[in-house]
Design an enzyme around this catalytic site. Structure first.
Site, PDB file in Angstrom:
ATOM      1  N   HIS A 217     -71.600  33.360  14.275  1.00 20.21           N
ATOM      2  CA  HIS A 217     -70.533  34.043  13.931  1.00 20.21           C
ATOM      3  C   HIS A 217     -70.692  34.516  12.662  1.00 20.21           C
ATOM      4  O   HIS A 217     -69.965  35.083  11.861  1.00 20.21           O
ATOM      5  CB  HIS A 217     -69.462  32.685  13.552  1.00 20.21           C
ATOM      6  CG  HIS A 217     -68.744  32.310  14.871  1.00 20.21           C
ATOM      7  ND1 HIS A 217     -67.497  32.275  14.759  1.00 20.21           N
ATOM      8  CD2 HIS A 217     -69.033  32.219  15.974  1.00 20.21           C
ATOM      9  CE1 HIS A 217     -66.905  32.010  15.978  1.00 20.21           C
ATOM     10  NE2 HIS A 217     -67.895  31.863  16.768  1.00 20.21           N
ATOM     11  N   SER A 221     -71.125  38.424  18.146  1.00 16.00           N
ATOM     12  CA  SER A 221     -71.804  38.318  19.522  1.00 16.00           C
ATOM     13  C   SER A 221     -72.391  39.803  19.858  1.00 16.00           C
ATOM     14  O   SER A 221     -71.781  40.764  19.597  1.00 16.00           O
ATOM     15  CB  SER A 221     -70.785  38.151  20.473  1.00 16.00           C
ATOM     16  OG  SER A 221     -70.268  36.797  20.409  1.00 16.00           O
ATOM     17  N   LYS A 245     -60.273  34.145  29.066  1.00 22.22           N
ATOM     18  CA  LYS A 245     -61.460  34.709  30.122  1.00 22.22           C
ATOM     19  C   LYS A 245     -62.472  33.446  30.376  1.00 22.22           C
ATOM     20  O   LYS A 245     -62.802  33.238  31.298  1.00 22.22           O
ATOM     21  CB  LYS A 245     -61.996  35.790  29.581  1.00 22.22           C
ATOM     22  CG  LYS A 245     -62.963  36.471  30.591  1.00 22.22           C
ATOM     23  CD  LYS A 245     -63.375  37.768  30.196  1.00 22.22           C
ATOM     24  CE  LYS A 245     -64.217  38.388  31.366  1.00 22.22           C
ATOM     25  NZ  LYS A 245     -64.375  40.153  31.023  1.00 22.22           N
ATOM     26  N   ASP A 246     -62.730  32.648  29.143  1.00 25.03           N
ATOM     27  CA  ASP A 246     -63.405  31.387  29.283  1.00 25.03           C
ATOM     28  C   ASP A 246     -62.814  30.315  30.491  1.00 25.03           C
ATOM     29  O   ASP A 246     -63.676  29.576  31.063  1.00 25.03           O
ATOM     30  CB  ASP A 246     -63.749  30.963  27.890  1.00 25.03           C
ATOM     31  CG  ASP A 246     -64.984  31.757  27.030  1.00 25.03           C
ATOM     32  OD1 ASP A 246     -65.565  32.555  27.878  1.00 25.03           O
ATOM     33  OD2 ASP A 246     -65.044  31.673  25.691  1.00 25.03           O
ATOM     34  N   GLU A 289     -87.353  16.577  38.721  1.00 23.64           N
ATOM     35  CA  GLU A 289     -86.104  17.034  38.760  1.00 23.64           C
ATOM     36  C   GLU A 289     -86.304  18.572  38.826  1.00 23.64           C
ATOM     37  O   GLU A 289     -87.034  19.289  38.202  1.00 23.64           O
ATOM     38  CB  GLU A 289     -85.144  16.898  37.823  1.00 23.64           C
ATOM     39  CG  GLU A 289     -84.830  15.404  37.481  1.00 23.64           C
ATOM     40  CD  GLU A 289     -83.978  14.813  38.838  1.00 23.64           C
ATOM     41  OE1 GLU A 289     -84.304  14.760  39.747  1.00 23.64           O
ATOM     42  OE2 GLU A 289     -82.604  14.790  38.529  1.00 23.64           O
TER      43      GLU A 289
END
Lengths: 428, 188, 253
Positions: A217, A221, A245-246, A289
């Site tokens: 922030h 972005s 949108k998220d 894994e």
């Protein structure tokens, strides 16, 4: 800011009273309400939010699982099976937690590839990137510790093999391993400290996530074009545009998550981990894994013990240097036709390593692992630095708005032509 | 650079454009659905803290009472608490039944507290602050009423385990139990 | 989009190669168990018959220490019936007032009684081999249900040239083929109450169904819940996507 009550703009008197004294509402409004966000994000920019929600899911299910788990070698396996059989919805929490680890790594791998492809690590976002690498390392440690807790065969032998990596260090190696174990083999003291640290580390991760987001922030972005927003016509307020949108991505993500948890909960696991740990019998084929397999393949690609260990750790630590290894002025690989090809090859080498990491250590897998390992490092140490010098990049658009709205809007920071499309900006 | 733009940004979503009401309805429906989803997620977590199936399976316990002679007591564990099972003598039963209700702090007839005259089954936890009263062993202090005596704060219980003197507010609790045969009781 | 496609393909390739069990045993044939399907649920009859096979055949050597007698209520057996089954076993309890451990009939809350008190006793009684506990055997083997069924029906004559070690038996589906467990299922070995003919294949299928339930007793609840959640997410997804479309309609991006 001057000393004294915060000058809050909140209308509700109770919330205003709080906000004047602790301006959390102003902060939320600024960072997640009006926060100017590039208008051209694609769905790859969902993955940060998905990672946060997965972290929350893991901590919640983990806290509730720990209420019924017993960290003792004689009881751990049974207490996990008791969670599966007798505790109300215990099976649900355990399968969500178990598969959540896999989902977390899927999300974070895509988040990392996205950062690499669009050059999100470049100035001024170097520290943001490095904090991300720290989170990834902490995640790997947490996942490894957690995998030991059910105390099945894979838990035990995974713990044995991974802790033995440290014996590769000359002189003090064996002492380090004994210290890690708290004994002369992986045993009850090891299980207890692993449980303690497995509970602690997610909160450390949460702390670093806060720093990661705080750094984000400050710089704002990156975006698919890799050019900075030049004015309000290039951005949208985070809410509601990116909250919604998220949310779209999140529902799709939950559907995939649910498919795994409810219909194939053990698909990504190893059946041997349902055999209680037995220090006298090693399973025929030990594999970590799936999310550790690329790094495990690098370890096995090197015939030397110390060399393999160093190269394995180096394969992740090298990510810290990425902002300086990549010397190109252009961020997004959309405008880097040559780098793009080499980057896809790198992603492929990563998946090839993942594939051979799950295969026995024999030919032809060893040679494939060696070739893929060589390319993995070649990309970072040779190709990227050279490309910065010699690659001819495509012309960058003038601004985000210019690329999105067409040439008419390419007037820099000035007012936009009165098109309906620009309405939200005009109201600003 | 991003910071310098912040003040210019719109407060929230763009408003009065055609289709606003339809959008509001859609948003409300979506939000309601999401809220239902969150509610559904909360339930398994809450439920997981309730007693598990293996705990519930031990919620009842069976006691063989054939070895308990008249005038003897046994203490059995039930749901993590002691339960007093006493085979009372006729003298004790007579004593319990001759008490006038007016003398009792928590009035209850002895008949209402037992299923068979001589068998008294009570949870051995003092209703004051949860100590276990004395009186099970022949050598224990039985209090002034020949029943049980709580050493913590001096509550005296009679032969029907009713509170007679001291700070406890009510009689020792009679659990749910049933005689499955003449020699077996199931508690819980 | 292109990046997405490449990722999807590579992920698919990486995931479609589950690690194979060691040994040169062939993959077990797909027995098409109903409980393995998407909406799968257990056949109650098969579960009950399977328990009978376990009780009368397997339980001589194999324990199921994670199960309690009360779990049998899930097979659709009545409570008195399960109490009677439990009472047929004795378990150790105590110490009593004299400080002695004592035997008593099992109750619903007791765990299944294991045939051997400890691993050493089990090995001593089985020619040095340890019969594994069967509580989670179906989860603990790759392609568990199909494997267990194949193993139970996979006893064949050893091919020429193979010499079996002492006390070993030849099984087509066992990794390494030499297994200490003898072929225990023979036609008509148990008598099913529901009149089903006890062929080897029938018994193997039924006991596998029972073991699959024992390993994952939550299967039915899990799949039913999963279907509901997927339907819910489909509707929510449609709503969220429509909302997103509406919101972004005025913004070119």
């Amino acid at each position: 800011m001057a000393i004294g009550l915060h000058d809050s703009e909140v209308k509700n008197p109770v919330l205003r009273w709080v906000d004047q004294r602790l301006p959390v509402i102003t902060m939320l409004q600024k960072e997640y309400g009006t926060f100017p966000t590039p208008r051209n994000f694609n769905y790859f920019w969902n993955f940060g939010a998905l990672a946060v929600i997965t972290l929350v899911i893991m901590i919640l299910t983990g806290v509730f699982l720990s209420m019924n788990y017993t960290a003792h070698t004689t009881l751990a396996f049974e207490s996990v099976e008791r969670i599966m059989r007798d505790v109300n919805y215990g099976w649900l929490m355990r399968y969500v937690h178990m598969n959540g680890a896999s989902m977390f790594f899927i999300v974070v791998f895509i988040h990392i590839y996205r950062g690499m492809y669009y050059g999100s690590y470049k100035a001024p976002r170097e520290l943001l990137w490095m904090l991300g690498v720290v989170i990834f390392l902490l995640m790997m440690a947490t996942a490894f510790l957690g995998y030991v807790l059910p105390w099945g065969q894979m838990s035990f032998w995974g713990a044995t093999v991974i802790t033995n990596l440290f014996s590769a260090f000359p002189l003090i190696g064996p002492e380090i391993v004994t210290w890690l174990w708290g004994g002369f083999s992986v045993d009850n003291p090891t299980l207890n400290r692993f449980f303690s640290l497995h509970y602690l580390l997610p909160f450390v991760i949460t702390g670093v996530v806060f720093l990661h987001v705080a750094a984000l922030h400050v710089t704002g972005s990156n975006n698919p074009l890799g050019i900075e927003p030049k004015g309000p016509q290039d951005t949208l307020p985070f809410h509601p545009y990116y909250t919604i949108k998220d949310s779209v991505g999140m529902v799709a993500y939950f559907a995939l998550f649910a498919l795994l948890v409810f219909f194939m909960p053990n698909y990504l696991g190893h059946p041997d981990n349902y055999i209680p740990a037995n220090p006298l019998v090693t399973p025929a084929h030990i594999v970590p894994e799936w999310y550790f397999l690329p790094f495990y393949a690098i370890l096995r690609a090197v015939p030397d013990k110390l060399g393999g260990v160093l190269l394995m750790f180096g394969s992740i630590l090298i990510w810290f240097a990425l902002p300086w290894l990549d010397t190109s002025k252009v961020r997004s690989m959309r405008f880097r036709p040559i780098a793009r090809i080499f980057f896809f090859l790198w992603v492929i080498s990563f998946f090839v390593l993942m594939y051979v990491g799950g295969k026995p250590a024999e030919q032809p897998y060893v040679i494939i692992a060696q070739v893929a390992t060589a390319y993995y490092f070649l990309w970072f140490l040779v190709i990227l630095p050279l490309l910065g010098k010699y690659e001819r990049t495509l012309p960058l658009p003038e601004s985000i708005a210019a690329a999105v709205l067409g040439p008419r809007a390419s007037t820099g920071g000035g007012p936009l032509p009165g098109a309906a499309t620009a309405k939200p900006m005009e109201k600003a | 650079m991003a910071d310098s733009m912040a003040p210019q940004m719109a407060q929230a979503a763009p408003g009065d454009v055609p289709g606003t009401t339809k959008r509001d309805f859609l948003m409300l429906t979506t939000a309601a659905f999401a809220a239902v989803g969150v509610g559904g997620i909360v339930w398994p977590f809450v439920s997981s803290m309730a007693p598990a199936r293996d705990v519930l399976a031990l919620a009842s316990t069976e006691v063989d009472i054939s070895p308990i002679a008249a005038g003897q007591s046994v203490t059995v564990m039930w749901r993590g608490k002691p339960v007093f099972v006493r085979n009372r003598t006729e003298e004790e039963v007579r004593e319990a039944r001759s008490v006038p209700m007016s003398e009792l702090k928590d009035p209850a007839t002895d008949e209402s507290r037992v299923k068979r005259d001589n068998w008294l089954v009570v949870v051995g936890v003092c209703t004051h602050l949860g100590c276990v009263p004395l009186g099970q062993k022949p050598t224990d202090a039985k209090g002034d009423y020949n029943g049980w005596f709580c050493p913590c704060h001096g509550s005296h219980y009679d032969t029907s385990a009713r509170i007679r003197r001291g700070p406890a507010p009510s009689n020792l609790l009679v659990p749910d139990y049933a005689f499955t045969s003449d020699t077996m009781i199931r508690i819980g | 989009m292109k990046l997405l496609k490449v990722l999807a393909v590579t992920v698919a390739v990486a995931m479609s190669s589950p690690v194979l069990a060691a040994g040169e045993a062939p993959a077990p044939p797909n027995a098409r168990f109903g409980f393995n399907s998407f909406f799968g649920s257990f056949d109650r009859g098969a579960q009950q018959r399977g328990f009978q096979v376990y009780k009368e055949v397997c339980a001589a050597c194999h324990g199921m220490r994670l199960l309690s007698y009360r779990n049998l209520l899930d097979l659709g057996l009545s409570e008195p019936a399960v109490r009677a089954i439990a009472a047929g076993y004795t378990v150790q309890d105590g110490p009593n007032d004299e400080g002695q451990m004592f035997e008593r009939p099992a109750r619903l809350s007791d765990r299944f009684r294991s045939p051997f008190p400890n691993e050493q006793a089990a090995r001593a009684g089985n020619n040095g081999a340890l019969p594994p506990d069967l509580s989670v055997i179906v989860k603990a083997r790759h392609d568990g249900a199909n494997y267990v069924r194949a193993l139970l029906t996979g006893y064949v004559e050893p091919p020429p040239g193979v010499t079996l070690a002492d006390g070993m038996h030849y099984n087509e589906y066992f990794p390494g083929h030499q297994i200490a467990m003898p072929n225990v299922l023979n036609d008509g070995q148990v008598e099913f109450a529901d009149g089903t003919r006890a062929t080897v294949d029938q018994m193997a299928r039924d006991v596998t169904t029972f073991l699959a339930w024992a390993a994952e007793p939550e299967t039915e609840q899990r799949k039913q819940m999963g279907v509901k959640i997927l339907i819910f997410l489909a509707i929510l997804g449609g709503l969220v996507y429509a909302t997103k479309r509406k919101m972004w309609a005025e913004v070119k991006h």
